[in-house]
Enzyme design. Structure first.
Site, PDB file in Angstrom:
ATOM      1  N   ASN A 186       5.173  10.214  -0.343  1.00  0.00           N
ATOM      2  CA  ASN A 186       4.352   9.228   0.356  1.00  0.00           C
ATOM      3  C   ASN A 186       5.229   8.094   0.850  1.00  0.00           C
ATOM      4  OD1 ASN A 186       1.589   8.201   1.027  1.00  0.00           O
ATOM      5  ND2 ASN A 186       2.349   6.443  -0.134  1.00  0.00           N
ATOM      6  N   GLU A 187       5.137   7.806   2.132  1.00  0.00           N
ATOM      7  CA  GLU A 187       5.890   6.696   2.719  1.00  0.00           C
ATOM      8  C   GLU A 187       7.263   6.577   2.054  1.00  0.00           C
ATOM      9  OE1 GLU A 187       3.667   3.056   2.709  1.00  0.00           O
ATOM     10  OE2 GLU A 187       2.454   3.668   4.402  1.00  0.00           O
TER      11      GLU A 187
ATOM     12  N   GLU B 261      -2.803   6.897   7.719  1.00  0.00           N
ATOM     13  CA  GLU B 261      -3.460   5.778   7.014  1.00  0.00           C
ATOM     14  C   GLU B 261      -3.624   4.591   7.951  1.00  0.00           C
ATOM     15  OE1 GLU B 261      -1.360   4.402   3.548  1.00  0.00           O
ATOM     16  OE2 GLU B 261      -0.872   6.434   2.908  1.00  0.00           O
TER      17      GLU B 261
HETATM   18  C1  GAL Z   1       0.380   2.391   2.035  1.00  0.00           C
HETATM   19  C2  GAL Z   1       0.468   3.499   1.011  1.00  0.00           C
HETATM   20  C3  GAL Z   1      -0.883   3.791   0.392  1.00  0.00           C
HETATM   21  C4  GAL Z   1      -1.575   2.514   0.002  1.00  0.00           C
HETATM   22  C5  GAL Z   1      -1.641   1.596   1.188  1.00  0.00           C
HETATM   23  C6  GAL Z   1      -2.331   0.284   0.893  1.00  0.00           C
HETATM   24  O1  GAL Z   1       1.629   1.842   2.327  1.00  0.00           O
HETATM   25  O2  GAL Z   1       0.963   4.673   1.591  1.00  0.00           O
HETATM   26  O3  GAL Z   1      -0.699   4.611  -0.740  1.00  0.00           O
HETATM   27  O4  GAL Z   1      -0.896   1.913  -1.045  1.00  0.00           O
HETATM   28  O5  GAL Z   1      -0.346   1.293   1.612  1.00  0.00           O
HETATM   29  O6  GAL Z   1      -2.305  -0.560   2.011  1.00  0.00           O
END
Ligand code: GAL
Length: 667
Positions: free
Chosen positions: A147-148, A306
């Protein structure tokens, strides 16, 4: 690869935070909102492998079966985004180390060194198990690696990273003296005689050697990428037919990894975008990030993995979205090429680090602004599903370069006030306000399709880039170059003979000396503009001076120039112009090269973008203002299901999607 029947819509789904009784309600609500995509298992390592080598997939089987049962497709996480506690307590050597030598503790997330072989071994073991178990699952549509990657720890300065860095350098340079030459180690007596002497650029008494730092940043970006590629290899070998991706961080919050180098390794480009909620115009940076996502996808449709439904929990003041903002933001991404639009997250956590982060189902439940908007958005995405697969084209390109970003953000640069991303954003913003669609491209992109190319702070440029840009201009193109472009080669050696050496001929200028301004200092130009941050003493040779300084350290000297080169023109911005003057200069350049734009109709704040294929054209109109906007359009408006005969009024804060040329409601 994407759903054949429309756009994807969904969220990160973390059912492990909830009891089973909630799971059935989740499925009902997904059906209500028209959710057809979920990202699952991203942070599930500790539950999937509770003890070393002991796996429990029962709950995930149930979740996957339940989602398949309602037709929701899954981006299945490989679960490797955070090592479980047992791994970091058994192997504390996997923990990342900062530049100052302090180690980061476990207890939050991403607590691993990207070069750790121990982490990798465990991550691949889990990946292998997940891939084997779910490769034929009907819900599986995409693998979501980690993830990221690099979002919290892009650069680790531990000894393991140091050893990996040395290996990387040995491949790059072959002989230690080639490294010495590239890094200019004759300065400050830094000469290396053995690879073992080379360390990561850790905190040291004085400022670092830029060549050393740049190579370490390159290595670190590659180290994170290798982690992704290692998981991808496992997934491809076990489940060859399923696309593999990971979520990149496009835009302001993604400075650390060179995604131009990453992009080819992703079967579908997936990005996350979080607006800076302190910026009242954050929808402009959002558009930039969406255009960058499309650039990484080489123009193909991409996946927005996201976006926040409302407030996040990690900014200083987490400003919530106003009614309509969720919809506008989401449709901006779709307008700019996303075929799937997902959110973080489905249901708001009651506990844990992200408990104050918004979700499609807020803590207050479904009788809420956010949930109602989510359901309505699901309906909109269904109604505009025909845009799936269409693409966006632009006549204007903006070159973004991570290596220049890294370099200008290093210490010992001429001014702390020069902020690479700020410069990119300002130029993008001016173009957005003018109303032209922009492709964000890499420095080596094919520019032949564009009429104008913006080059903000391309600090690193090799001579070949200069030649290519020159040929593009000579053939009739327009280029707008800002200060601090074309200053250094790829080793960060400055060019002699007056900047910007690779661009000097076709810009028709020669810079003699930089004159960064004091904090807050503003200078006046003789065309009525003002400027701050940066001035320089430069000489206009063949270039025509468009504006000169009226005051400041180089009063009387040129500030803005344009030079004819073959059939095209090259503009030079020697200072950081106030935003309205920047808009004027860019609008003039667009007019000169023959790009028509919206601001000719005097309207800003109304975003208009087209997605097309060979036979169809969809015009997105997103009204970010408080006033109704009348736009010229003809066709069928898909959200309101109405025919549009010549003009369309789009209400304040509303969005319209017009299928152009279609004048009756076929649906
Ligand atoms: C992203 C991350 C997610 C969540 C989100 C919250 O950077 O991939 O898991 O934490 O931020 O804003």
């Amino acid at each position: 690869m994407e759903r054949p029947d429309g756009l994807g819509f969904g969220a990160d789904y973390n059912p492990e935070q909830w009891g089973r009784h909630v799971w059935s309600e989740d499925r009902e609500l997904m059906l209500e909102a028209g959710v057809n995509r979920a990202t699952v298992g991203v942070f599930a390592w500790a539950l999937l492998e509770p003890r070393p080598g002991e796996f429990d997939f029962g709950w995930l089987d149930e979740v996957m079966d339940g989602l398949a049962g309602i037709g929701v497709e899954v981006n299945l996480g490989t679960g490797t985004a955070n090592p479980p506690q047992w791994l970091s307590s058994r192997h504390p050597e996997i923990l990342p180390v900062r530049r100052n030598g302090t180690s980061l503790w476990p207890g939050t997330r991403q607590a691993y060194c990207p070069s750790s072989p121990v982490f990798l071994e465990h991550a691949l073991r889990l990946t292998r198990r997940i891939a084997s178990r779910y490769r034929d699952h009907p819900a599986l549509v995409t693998w979501h690696v980690n993830n990221e990657i690099g979002a919290h720890v892009a650069r680790c300065y531990c000894d393991v990273s140091g050893a990996a860095f040395r290996k990387w350098l040995a491949v790059r340079y072959g002989q230690i003296d080639r490294l010495n030459a590239a890094w200019g180690t004759t300065v400050w007596s830094l000469r290396y005689t053995d690879w073992d002497q080379v360390l990561p650029p850790r905190q040291a008494p004085a400022f670092a050697n830029p060549g050393h730092v740049l190579d370490f940043y390159r290595f670190s970006s590659d180290a994170c990428h290798s982690l992704y590629l290692a998981e991808r290899e496992v997934l491809r070998s076990i489940a060859p037919g399923t696309p593999v991706t990971t979520n990149l961080v496009a835009g302001r919050y993604g400075p650390n990894l060179d995604y131009w180098r990453w992009a080819a390794g992703l079967d579908v480009i997936a990005t996350d975008h979080y607006p800076d909620s302190s910026d009242p115009d954050s929808h402009i940076e959002l558009a930039l990030a969406a255009d960058l996502s499309r650039g990484l996808a080489h123009g193909s449709p991409w996946l927005l993995m996201e976006q926040p439904p409302s407030a996040v929990n990690w900014q200083v003041r987490n400003v919530a979205k106003l009614p309509g903002e969720l919809t506008r933001n989401c449709l901006q991404h779709v307008a700019r090429g996303a075929d799937t639009a997902m959110f973080f997250q489905w249901r708001a956590s009651l506990f844990g680090a992200e408990q104050h982060h918004s979700a499609l189902i807020p803590h207050a439940g479904t009788d809420t602004k956010v949930w109602r908007e989510a359901v309505a958005l699901g309906g909109i995405l269904r109604r505009i599903g025909a845009v799936r697969g269409t693409t966006v084209s632009a006549e204007v390109a903006l070159i973004l370069d991570w290596e220049s970003w890294w370099s200008l953000d290093m210490e010992s640069q001429p001014s702390i006030d020069v902020d690479y991303f700020d410069n990119v954003h300002r130029i993008y913003r001016a173009l957005w306000e003018i109303g032209v669609t922009v492709d964000i491209v890499a420095p080596d992109a094919d520019l032949s399709l564009y009429r104008l190319v913006a080059v903000p702070c391309l600090y690193i440029a090799d001579l070949e880039t200069g030649v290519r840009l020159g040929e593009y201009i000579a053939a009739g193109g327009g280029v707008v170059v800002s200060y601090l472009s074309g200053i250094a080669d790829s080793n960060l050696h400055l060019y002699p003979g007056g900047h910007p050496a690779p661009f000097r001929d076709w810009l028709g200028i020669r810079i003699e000396e930089f004159f960064p301004l004091r904090e807050g200092e503003i200078v006046a130009l003789d065309d009525g503009s003002t400027a701050d941050v940066w001035c320089e003493l430069f000489h206009a040779g063949s270039a025509e001076v468009l504006a000169a300084y009226q005051d400041g350290p180089v009063a009387g000297g040129p500030a803005l120039t344009v030079n004819r080169h073959g059939a095209g023109r090259a503009w030079y911005l020697g200072t950081r112009l106030d935003s309205s003057s920047l808009r004027t200069v860019l609008a003039g350049a667009l007019q000169t090269v023959g790009v028509s734009h919206q601001s000719e109709s005097g309207r800003t704040g109304v975003e208009m973008v087209r997605r097309r294929d060979e036979t169809r054209s969809f015009l997105f109109v997103i009204n970010h203002t408080d006033e109704p906007a009348d736009v010229v359009a003809k066709g069928h408006e898909l959200i309101g299901k109405r025919d549009v005969a010549g003009t369309l009024r789009v209400g304040p804060g509303r969005v319209a999607v017009i299928e152009e040329g279609r004048d009756q409601d076929a649906g």
